[in-house]
Structures are given as structure tokens and as C-alpha cells.
Motif scaffolding. Structure first.
Motif, PDB file in Angstrom:
ATOM      1  N   GLU A 112       1.038  -1.041  -0.193  1.00 46.61           N
ATOM      2  CA  GLU A 112      -0.174   0.168   0.321  1.00 46.61           C
ATOM      3  C   GLU A 112       0.687   1.126   0.282  1.00 46.61           C
ATOM      4  O   GLU A 112       0.447   1.734  -0.878  1.00 46.61           O
ATOM      5  CB  GLU A 112      -1.119   0.160   1.175  1.00 46.61           C
ATOM      6  CG  GLU A 112      -1.778   1.107   1.518  1.00 46.61           C
ATOM      7  CD  GLU A 112      -2.435   1.375   2.484  1.00 46.61           C
ATOM      8  OE1 GLU A 112      -3.905   1.919   2.650  1.00 46.61           O
ATOM      9  OE2 GLU A 112      -1.965   0.930   3.800  1.00 46.61           O
ATOM     10  N   LYS A 113       1.860   1.514   0.631  1.00 43.08           N
ATOM     11  CA  LYS A 113       2.887   2.399   0.952  1.00 43.08           C
ATOM     12  C   LYS A 113       3.980   2.857  -0.424  1.00 43.08           C
ATOM     13  O   LYS A 113       3.402   4.558  -1.047  1.00 43.08           O
ATOM     14  CB  LYS A 113       3.568   2.230   1.574  1.00 43.08           C
ATOM     15  CG  LYS A 113       3.169   2.179   3.563  1.00 43.08           C
ATOM     16  CD  LYS A 113       4.594   2.006   4.060  1.00 43.08           C
ATOM     17  CE  LYS A 113       4.189   1.347   5.919  1.00 43.08           C
ATOM     18  NZ  LYS A 113       5.034   1.313   6.950  1.00 43.08           N
ATOM     19  N   PHE A 114       3.693   2.094  -1.691  1.00 43.69           N
ATOM     20  CA  PHE A 114       4.469   2.005  -2.927  1.00 43.69           C
ATOM     21  C   PHE A 114       3.290   2.190  -3.743  1.00 43.69           C
ATOM     22  O   PHE A 114       3.183   4.065  -4.339  1.00 43.69           O
ATOM     23  CB  PHE A 114       4.978   1.119  -3.733  1.00 43.69           C
ATOM     24  CG  PHE A 114       5.638   1.365  -4.604  1.00 43.69           C
ATOM     25  CD1 PHE A 114       6.878   1.930  -4.012  1.00 43.69           C
ATOM     26  CD2 PHE A 114       4.699   0.776  -6.010  1.00 43.69           C
ATOM     27  CE1 PHE A 114       7.463   2.185  -5.176  1.00 43.69           C
ATOM     28  CE2 PHE A 114       5.863   1.220  -6.977  1.00 43.69           C
ATOM     29  CZ  PHE A 114       6.964   1.495  -6.572  1.00 43.69           C
ATOM     30  N   GLY A 115       2.216   2.427  -3.784  1.00 43.17           N
ATOM     31  CA  GLY A 115       0.489   3.215  -4.288  1.00 43.17           C
ATOM     32  C   GLY A 115       0.372   4.389  -3.273  1.00 43.17           C
ATOM     33  O   GLY A 115       0.765   5.231  -4.308  1.00 43.17           O
ATOM     34  N   GLN A 116       0.706   4.607  -1.996  1.00 39.44           N
ATOM     35  CA  GLN A 116       0.668   5.896  -1.657  1.00 39.44           C
ATOM     36  C   GLN A 116       1.465   7.008  -2.721  1.00 39.44           C
ATOM     37  O   GLN A 116       1.474   8.309  -2.591  1.00 39.44           O
ATOM     38  CB  GLN A 116       0.908   5.846  -0.295  1.00 39.44           C
ATOM     39  CG  GLN A 116      -0.731   5.575   0.247  1.00 39.44           C
ATOM     40  CD  GLN A 116      -0.610   5.367   2.264  1.00 39.44           C
ATOM     41  OE1 GLN A 116       0.734   5.262   2.487  1.00 39.44           O
ATOM     42  NE2 GLN A 116      -1.050   4.786   2.609  1.00 39.44           N
ATOM     43  N   LYS A 117       2.732   6.348  -2.299  1.00 39.78           N
ATOM     44  CA  LYS A 117       4.224   6.938  -3.245  1.00 39.78           C
ATOM     45  C   LYS A 117       3.683   7.476  -4.396  1.00 39.78           C
ATOM     46  O   LYS A 117       3.850   8.896  -4.799  1.00 39.78           O
ATOM     47  CB  LYS A 117       5.504   6.279  -2.830  1.00 39.78           C
ATOM     48  CG  LYS A 117       6.471   7.802  -3.318  1.00 39.78           C
ATOM     49  CD  LYS A 117       7.568   6.424  -3.474  1.00 39.78           C
ATOM     50  CE  LYS A 117       9.029   7.404  -3.672  1.00 39.78           C
ATOM     51  NZ  LYS A 117      10.344   6.618  -2.824  1.00 39.78           N
ATOM     52  N   LEU A 118       3.222   7.035  -5.017  1.00 40.42           N
ATOM     53  CA  LEU A 118       3.118   7.288  -6.574  1.00 40.42           C
ATOM     54  C   LEU A 118       1.656   8.200  -7.019  1.00 40.42           C
ATOM     55  O   LEU A 118       1.305   8.922  -7.406  1.00 40.42           O
ATOM     56  CB  LEU A 118       2.203   5.935  -7.606  1.00 40.42           C
ATOM     57  CG  LEU A 118       3.480   4.854  -7.476  1.00 40.42           C
ATOM     58  CD1 LEU A 118       3.179   3.770  -8.716  1.00 40.42           C
ATOM     59  CD2 LEU A 118       5.127   5.633  -8.823  1.00 40.42           C
ATOM     60  N   ASP A 119       0.819   7.523  -5.785  1.00 37.42           N
ATOM     61  CA  ASP A 119       0.004   8.445  -5.568  1.00 37.42           C
ATOM     62  C   ASP A 119       0.236  10.187  -5.864  1.00 37.42           C
ATOM     63  O   ASP A 119      -0.369  10.774  -6.115  1.00 37.42           O
ATOM     64  CB  ASP A 119      -1.390   8.108  -4.839  1.00 37.42           C
ATOM     65  CG  ASP A 119      -2.198   6.736  -5.444  1.00 37.42           C
ATOM     66  OD1 ASP A 119      -1.736   6.806  -6.432  1.00 37.42           O
ATOM     67  OD2 ASP A 119      -3.073   6.035  -5.091  1.00 37.42           O
ATOM     68  N   TYR A 120       1.049  10.528  -4.243  1.00 39.72           N
ATOM     69  CA  TYR A 120       1.120  11.234  -3.846  1.00 39.72           C
ATOM     70  C   TYR A 120       1.516  12.146  -5.111  1.00 39.72           C
ATOM     71  O   TYR A 120       1.899  13.272  -5.046  1.00 39.72           O
ATOM     72  CB  TYR A 120       2.513  11.083  -2.315  1.00 39.72           C
ATOM     73  CG  TYR A 120       2.693  12.872  -2.143  1.00 39.72           C
ATOM     74  CD1 TYR A 120       1.881  12.841  -0.854  1.00 39.72           C
ATOM     75  CD2 TYR A 120       3.488  13.049  -2.251  1.00 39.72           C
ATOM     76  CE1 TYR A 120       2.749  14.098   0.190  1.00 39.72           C
ATOM     77  CE2 TYR A 120       4.170  14.728  -1.904  1.00 39.72           C
ATOM     78  CZ  TYR A 120       3.393  15.059  -0.253  1.00 39.72           C
ATOM     79  OH  TYR A 120       3.984  16.030   0.372  1.00 39.72           O
ATOM     80  N   LEU A 121       2.927  12.003  -5.752  1.00 44.20           N
ATOM     81  CA  LEU A 121       3.613  12.149  -6.769  1.00 44.20           C
ATOM     82  C   LEU A 121       2.436  12.400  -8.120  1.00 44.20           C
ATOM     83  O   LEU A 121       3.258  13.540  -8.764  1.00 44.20           O
ATOM     84  CB  LEU A 121       4.662  11.750  -7.180  1.00 44.20           C
ATOM     85  CG  LEU A 121       5.703  10.778  -6.207  1.00 44.20           C
ATOM     86  CD1 LEU A 121       6.620   9.573  -6.651  1.00 44.20           C
ATOM     87  CD2 LEU A 121       7.048  12.379  -6.366  1.00 44.20           C
ATOM     88  N   THR A 122       1.798  11.540  -8.173  1.00 44.40           N
ATOM     89  CA  THR A 122       0.929  12.208  -9.192  1.00 44.40           C
ATOM     90  C   THR A 122       0.204  13.101  -8.761  1.00 44.40           C
ATOM     91  O   THR A 122      -0.206  14.476  -9.925  1.00 44.40           O
ATOM     92  CB  THR A 122      -0.205  11.086  -9.669  1.00 44.40           C
ATOM     93  OG1 THR A 122       0.417   9.799 -10.261  1.00 44.40           O
ATOM     94  CG2 THR A 122      -1.097  11.077 -10.151  1.00 44.40           C
ATOM     95  N   HIS A 123      -0.465  13.217  -7.967  1.00 42.35           N
ATOM     96  CA  HIS A 123      -1.266  14.776  -7.328  1.00 42.35           C
ATOM     97  C   HIS A 123      -0.648  15.678  -7.430  1.00 42.35           C
ATOM     98  O   HIS A 123      -0.357  16.478  -7.581  1.00 42.35           O
ATOM     99  CB  HIS A 123      -1.940  14.411  -5.582  1.00 42.35           C
ATOM    100  CG  HIS A 123      -2.876  14.906  -4.909  1.00 42.35           C
ATOM    101  ND1 HIS A 123      -3.555  15.314  -3.879  1.00 42.35           N
ATOM    102  CD2 HIS A 123      -3.230  16.648  -5.594  1.00 42.35           C
ATOM    103  CE1 HIS A 123      -4.361  15.985  -3.669  1.00 42.35           C
ATOM    104  NE2 HIS A 123      -4.202  17.158  -4.271  1.00 42.35           N
ATOM    105  N   MET A 124       1.245  15.705  -7.081  1.00 43.03           N
ATOM    106  CA  MET A 124       1.507  16.520  -7.180  1.00 43.03           C
ATOM    107  C   MET A 124       1.754  17.444  -8.656  1.00 43.03           C
ATOM    108  O   MET A 124       1.859  18.907  -9.046  1.00 43.03           O
ATOM    109  CB  MET A 124       3.398  16.136  -7.021  1.00 43.03           C
ATOM    110  CG  MET A 124       3.425  16.670  -5.272  1.00 43.03           C
ATOM    111  SD  MET A 124       5.013  15.770  -4.987  1.00 43.03           S
ATOM    112  CE  MET A 124       6.531  16.896  -5.208  1.00 43.03           C
TER     113      MET A 124
END
Length: 262
Positions: free
Chosen positions: A121-133
Motif C-alpha cells: 500500500e505504501k508504494f501506491g501512496q507514494k505514486l499517488d502522492y507524486l501524481t497529485h503533485m
């Protein structure tokens, strides 16, 4: 107006208050951005830093985790904070300096150990964070801005000790690099450190697991200073203070510096 800015993942601002004060005394950056402060804002030792000339602070904090803060000798006002990927984490704060430059301080999620969002899940959160940025910068292009922080990605082959061996290790996988590149393009950002130091191995992080981190030198460049294209040409003097990694009870990150003449 010329000013020097530094970014440093401090790995607990209260535990390492003395190291922050030492950096302030010995290097005296005009603006110091810290990540992973691991402290509520009210518990950050601001008065100690104010006594060293850092009269201005903007911060977001939470007990024991995350946390970002900007300390400045230059007059600075808060310019907001984003909850990227809606994680509810204290991972971003922005300050606007008296010269009109906005400084964004980010602590991007590390992403766990397995580079697969289906099982981690943490890896998905990282990618989502970058996408939001990416989406935020694409929606409103920043101007006269600097972005710094522990972005937890070493994008270039010479930003890691072994490109081949780290291709499947979180922080250097192709999908992370692609996401970071998309953030950079969306905001028209320039990697100031590599603008000044275009060639050669360059690291800002060395694992605590290495008994002799300096001799092993298995580092990664996870900490970055970017600037929007309209002011990137005013940057110079980029450097990473490797020796700080060897201070007593250090963070596993070293501070990164750049000077701007604006």
C-alpha cells in the motif's frame, strides 16, 4: 538579493536540535528546510533557532512521524500546505520570502520495501502522492518558486551507487523516476543541483545499516533542490555537505545547499 538555501532530512528535529544549531552556526544558510521533523509544531525548538537569527518559521507537524519546517533569516510568510494524495500527513509546507520567491518544502513518502502497489500500500501512496503533485503544478504553473526536500527518489543513474543493482529497489525504480519526471515537467522545474554539478556520482543519503557508511559509499541522491525555469539561471554554488553525515548521532541524510542571486 542573494541568499543561500539548504534542505535536510533531519530524522527528528528535537533529537537532533544540536546538529541543526551547529549547521546554522557553521554554515548559516539564510533559509533552512527540514523534513521528517517528527514533532508537533508547538514542540519544535523554534526559540533555540530564533536565537541564532532564524526569526521566521512555517511548519506542519505530527507526533512521531513526518513533519516539515522552513526556518528563515529573511522575512517570510506562510504560503500554504498541501495534503497530497489525501493521506492526512504533514508532508508539505510553503513559505513566501520577502523577495516574492515561494519555497515549497516536501517530504515525499518513502514507499515501503516492495515496488508493487498491489502488495504494498505504501508504494501506491507514494505514486499517488507524486501524481497529485504533478496535477497541482499542471493546473497552476508555479512562478518564481523553489521546490526542495526529501523526494525519496534518486532519478539518475549516477544518483545511486549501482544503477543495475538498484533498478528493482524502491527509490530508483523506473516507475518512480517516471513519476518524478512528470512532476518536474508539469511545473517547469529545473534540477538546480544537477544544473551546477552535471556529471559524476552524487549522493545525499547513506543507510544506517552500513557499519562504515563512508568507506562503503553505497549512497543515493534522495534530497533535491529545484527551481522554476524563470529563476533557475540565478542559482549557483550547489553542494552536498557529506561530512555532516559523519557528525555524532547523525541523520542518515546530508544537507544540500544552493545559492540564488535574485
Amino acid at each position: 538579493m542573494s541568499f543561500t538555501l539548504a534542505t535536510w532530512n533531519i530524522n527528528s528535529v528535537r533529537l537532533r536540535e544540536g546538529l541543526v544549531a551547529r549547521l546554522m552556526r557553521e554554515e548559516a544558510p539564510d533559509v533552512l528546510c527540514l523534513q521528517e521533523c517528527k514533532s508537533p509544531v508547538e514542540s519544535i525548538p523554534f526559540e533555540s533557532f530564533r536565537a541564532l537569527g532564524y526569526e521566521h518559521m512555517v511548519a506542519r507537524g505530527q507526533k512521531g512521524y513526518n513533519g516539515v519546517a522552513i526556518f528563515s533569516k529573511i522575512p517570510m510568510e506562510e504560503a500554504g500546505a498541501g495534503d497530497y494524495a489525501n493521506l492526512g500527513h504533514a508532508r508539505h509546507v510553503a513559505g513566501r520570502l520577502a523577495n516574492g520567491v515561494t519555497v515549497h518544502n516536501f517530504y515525499v513518502p518513502a514507499g515501503g520495501d516492495v515496488p508493487d502497489r498491489e502488495v504494498n500500500e505504501k508504494f501506491g501512496q507514494k505514486l499517488d502522492y507524486l501524481t497529485h503533485m504533478r496535477d497541482e503544478f499542471a493546473a497552476k504553473a508555479p512562478e518564481r518558486a523553489i521546490l526542495v526536500g526529501d523526494l525519496n527518489i534518486a532519478p539518475r543513474e549516477d544518483d545511486v551507487w549501482s544503477h543495475k543493482q538498484l533498478l528493482k529497489i524502491v527509490s530508483h525504480t523506473p516507475i518512480e523516476v517516471e513519476h518524478l519526471d512528470a512532476v518536474m515537467k508539469a511545473g517547469n522545474w529545473v534540477d538546480v543541483t544537477r544544473q551546477d554539478i552535471p556529471e559524476g556520482l552524487l549522493y545525499s543519503w547513506w543507510s544506517y545499516r552500513a557499519k562504515d557508511w563512508s568507506a562503503a559509499d553505497k549512497g543515493r541522491r534522495l534530497d533535491h533542490i529545484w527551481a522554476t525555469a524563470d529563476i533557475a539561471g540565478a542559482a549557483s554554488g550547489s553542494r552536498i555537505l557529506r561530512d555532516v553525515r559523519g557528525w555524532e548521532q547523525p541523520s542518515d541524510h546530508a544537507p544540500v545547499f544552493a545559492t540564488f542571486d535574485l
